[in-house]
Structure formats: structure tokens, C-alpha cells
Design an enzyme around this catalytic site. Structure first.
Site, PDB file in Angstrom:
ATOM      1  N   THR B  28       0.701  -2.598   1.522  1.00  0.00           N
ATOM      2  CA  THR B  28       2.264  -3.179   1.468  1.00  0.00           C
ATOM      3  C   THR B  28       2.141  -3.399  -0.044  1.00  0.00           C
ATOM      4  O   THR B  28       1.110  -3.544  -0.982  1.00  0.00           O
ATOM      5  CB  THR B  28       2.722  -4.851   1.933  1.00  0.00           C
ATOM      6  N   CYS B  34       8.131 -12.307  -2.057  1.00  0.00           N
ATOM      7  CA  CYS B  34       7.810 -12.069  -0.509  1.00  0.00           C
ATOM      8  C   CYS B  34       6.235 -12.399  -0.681  1.00  0.00           C
ATOM      9  O   CYS B  34       5.896 -12.449  -1.549  1.00  0.00           O
ATOM     10  CB  CYS B  34       7.899 -10.713  -0.389  1.00  0.00           C
ATOM     11  N   HIS B  51       4.582  -9.195   5.989  1.00  0.00           N
ATOM     12  CA  HIS B  51       4.892  -8.536   4.530  1.00  0.00           C
ATOM     13  C   HIS B  51       6.576  -9.779   4.933  1.00  0.00           C
ATOM     14  O   HIS B  51       7.142  -9.243   5.321  1.00  0.00           O
ATOM     15  CB  HIS B  51       5.434  -7.197   4.301  1.00  0.00           C
TER      16      HIS B  51
END
Lengths: 210, 167
Positions: B28, B34, B51
Site C-alpha cells: 500500500t 493512515c 489500510h
């Protein structure tokens, strides 16, 4: 939610006009600051998924110079001014009169960072005061923050507030460029205005559209 | 590292989750506030990545809930997905990265502290499921791109200023 889905083409035109007025004022400020001709592209208003939002400006991993601020007052939202590194270098080299300055050289010089910060203050200030004059709404921006990092890591902070109510974002996207390198067809700097979902009704109402 | 011809990189977007089996890897990009949570079974060489954007699904005001967006529901959904692949929860281990504060503000508003809050929520949820955290690279003020290899169980982390490291 619902609110976002009910947006019509008239609403989109209003949002485009906001992007137009805001970026035009910012382009004028930048032009005065750099004593260079700065032009702008036709504003885009996009309703996109978070992942599509992350794909702007070369993708989530592209390193950019980002200015971010929150808007408080009658309207809430997030605003970004995003510059590719090469363009930010050109602007700051010119502003501080130092052709060696480079955002890729760590540690980044204090004077360059504060010039970039100031550039962000001025441009976001002129964008938002134009928006406030146009809508007659009270808009109080926070002091802008500066980050040199991956685009995805920067823009995602603007998605947080929206993500509580939606998986899509309405982005008012305007880009500016230096006139003399227009032929290279490079987009040089992006303004992203991401109003919080609750603020759209206020914006439309202020301009007599419900 | 030598990778087989059939090696694929599975990409996970923001507020998404997916799983990976050896010899593939899972990745990711552009994690800011995040948090990327990797759960893996070292014996079966299966892993999952979520995520996460927000700490708590109670924050949701949307009609439909995207479970991968929140720490509590995202980790739960990832465990269930791995269970479907025959992975037992007690075999799972975790590696986590992200939760940065990209911009320094004096504002006390909670949104500005979302990175640390995401990390706290992830740790709480993992503890609730008795999943040990083997390694983490959280906090700070840098964006991260992460890639997990279920064959080696290593998490590769790339940042703009500090280069690449593996945990």
C-alpha cells in the site's frame, strides 16, 4: 448522506466558479510576487473515490511540496496547494534569489522553507478571500502547514473529515502554470479545495441555489 | 531478492483490504496518518493487509459502512477473511506502520491527531484479538509506502527522507 448525490450540473457550475475565482486571485498574487506571468487551467470539479483522489499529481507515492490548511467559519473544509518538486524549486529559487536551493537537498534550508510557507500563506489567503467575497460567507483559515512528502500521505489528511460520512470526495481542482513554459504542457501547481460534506448546502445557499 | 516470474504485487488502496499468498507480495502506498496493518501466518505463508483511515466505526455517519476504513471493523474483517483461507486467529502475528502527523498544528482539533489515534485504536483491537505485534514503525511526520512479503515475513518500509528499511 444523500446530500452529495443530489448535486446537479448547476451545483457543479457554482463549484467550478468558486475554483475559478479563487485560483485566478491566487495566480495574480503569485504573478506579482514572482514578477512572472502565471496562467491557470479551467477548473475541474470532480466527484471521485478516495483512491482516484490519491492518483492526482502523479500518484500516491510522488514526492511533492504540499501546503495544507483547514477552513473554519461558515464553511468548513480542507485546502491544499500542491507543487511538484521541480516547480517549487523554481519558485523558491526566484523568491530567495538562490539558484542552488533545492527541496531534495536535506536538510532543507530554513530560508527556503519559510519562503515556501509564506508563499503558501499568500496564495491560500488570496484564494480564500476571493471565495469569501464571492459567497459573502465568513471563512477563517488556519495557519497553513508545510510538508515535503508523498502526495498520498499529504492529501489523505483532507479525506479524514469526509471519510466519516462518505467514500467519495468532491474536489475543486484548479491548476496554475508559468506562461513561458506552457508549451511543455506541464501542470505546475494544484489547488485542491475539499469542502466538508455538510458545507455544500451552505455554499449553494449563499449563492441563492438550494 | 530473486523473485519468481509469476510473482505479483497485490495493491491495496486507501480504506481497502486484501490478502496475499507466497510468492506474491502485498503493498500500500502513501500512508500518512493512515495505518497499514499486516496480519500473517508464518507457517502457511498467508498474509492480509488493511489500510485504515479512522480509529473507530462509531465515527461513521454514512448509510453504508466500509468496514476496511476503521481500525475496529477493518481488523475484524481482515481476520475473518484470513479465517476463510483456513488461517486460525491464534496463529496470526501483526506488523504495523503509519500513523504519522504530516502537518504540525497548534490546533487541538482531533483530526490533527488522527495518526496517533489510529495507532492506539489498532493496538487496542489487536490486543482484543490476542494478536501480538512483532514489529512496528509508527508515528513521526513522514509518509510511508509499505510492502509485505509472506515468504520472508518482512515488511519493507520506504520513506522520503529516511530511505528504505525492513522490519
Amino acid at each position: 448522506m444523500g446530500q452529495i448525490e443530489k448535486i446537479t450540473s448547476l451545483h457543479l457550475d457554482i463549484l467550478k466558479e468558486i475554483g475559478n475565482i479563487g485560483a485566478a486571485h491566487a495566480a495574480t498574487s503569485l504573478s506579482e510576487l514572482l514578477r512572472k506571468k502565471i496562467d491557470m487551467h479551467v477548473p475541474k470539479v470532480e466527484m471521485v473515490s478516495f483512491n482516484d483522489m490519491m492518483e492526482h499529481v502523479g500518484g500516491a507515492e510522488t514526492v511533492v511540496v504540499g501546503i495544507y490548511l483547514r477552513i473554519e467559519g461558515d464553511v468548513q473544509g480542507s485546502m491544499f496547494f500542491i507543487l511538484p518538486i521541480a516547480q517549487a524549486n523554481r519558485f523558491i529559487q526566484r523568491l530567495i534569489n538562490d539558484p542552488q536551493f533545492n527541496f531534495n537537498n536535506h536538510p532543507i534550508s530554513e530560508i527556503g522553507l519559510s519562503a515556501m510557507q509564506e508563499l503558501g500563506n499568500i496564495l491560500s489567503g488570496s484564494y480564500l478571500s476571493a471565495l469569501s467575497d464571492f459567497t459573502r460567507l465568513n471563512i477563517y483559515p488556519t495557519v497553513p502547514g508545510l510538508s515535503v512528502d508523498m502526495f498520498g500521505a499529504i492529501i489523505s489528511i483532507g479525506l479524514i473529515e469526509i471519510s466519516e460520512v462518505s467514500d467519495q470526495v468532491i474536489a475543486i481542482n484548479t491548476s496554475i502554470f508559468e506562461e513561458d513554459i506552457k508549451h511543455r504542457n506541464e501542470v505546475q501547481g494544484h489547488f485542491f479545495l475539499l469542502p466538508d460534506p455538510e458545507s455544500f448546502a451552505t455554499i449553494f445557499k449563499s449563492l441563492g441555489v438550494s | 531478492m530473486i523473485q519468481s516470474i509469476n510473482h505479483q504485487v497485490i495493491k491495496v488502496g486507501i480504506a481497502e483490504l486484501d490478502i496475499v499468498k507466497t510468492p506474491d507480495t502485498i503493498r500500500t502506498s502513501g500512508l500518512g496518518s493512515c495505518v497499514g496493518v499486516v496480519l500473517y501466518d508464518e507457517v502457511k505463508k498467508i498474509a492480509g493487509l488493511v489500510h485504515i483511515m479512522l480509529p473507530d466505526s462509531n465515527l461513521a455517519r454514512a448509510e453504508t459502512l466500509n468496514s476496511a476504513k476503521f481500525a475496529d471493523t477493518g481488523i475484524k474483517a481482515l481476520i475473518e477473511r484470513l479465517n476463510l483461507e483456513g488461517v486460525q486467529t491464534f496463529r496470526l502475528k501483526a506488523k504495523i506502520a503509519g500513523g504519522a502527523q504530516m502537518f504540525k498544528f497548534t490546533s487541538a482539533k482531533d483530526t490533527m491527531r488522527i495518526g496517533p489515534r489510529n495507532v492506539e485504536a489498532v493496538k487496542k483491537e489487536l490486543q482484543k484479538n490476542s494478536i501480538p505485534i512483532i514489529a512496528e514503525d509508527t508515528g513521526g511526520s513522514s509518509g510511508r509506502t509499505i510492502e509485505f512479503n509472506p515468504t520472508t515475513c518482512l515488511l519493507n518500509i520506504r520513506t522520503v527522507n529516511q530511505g528504505v528499511m525492513e522490519i
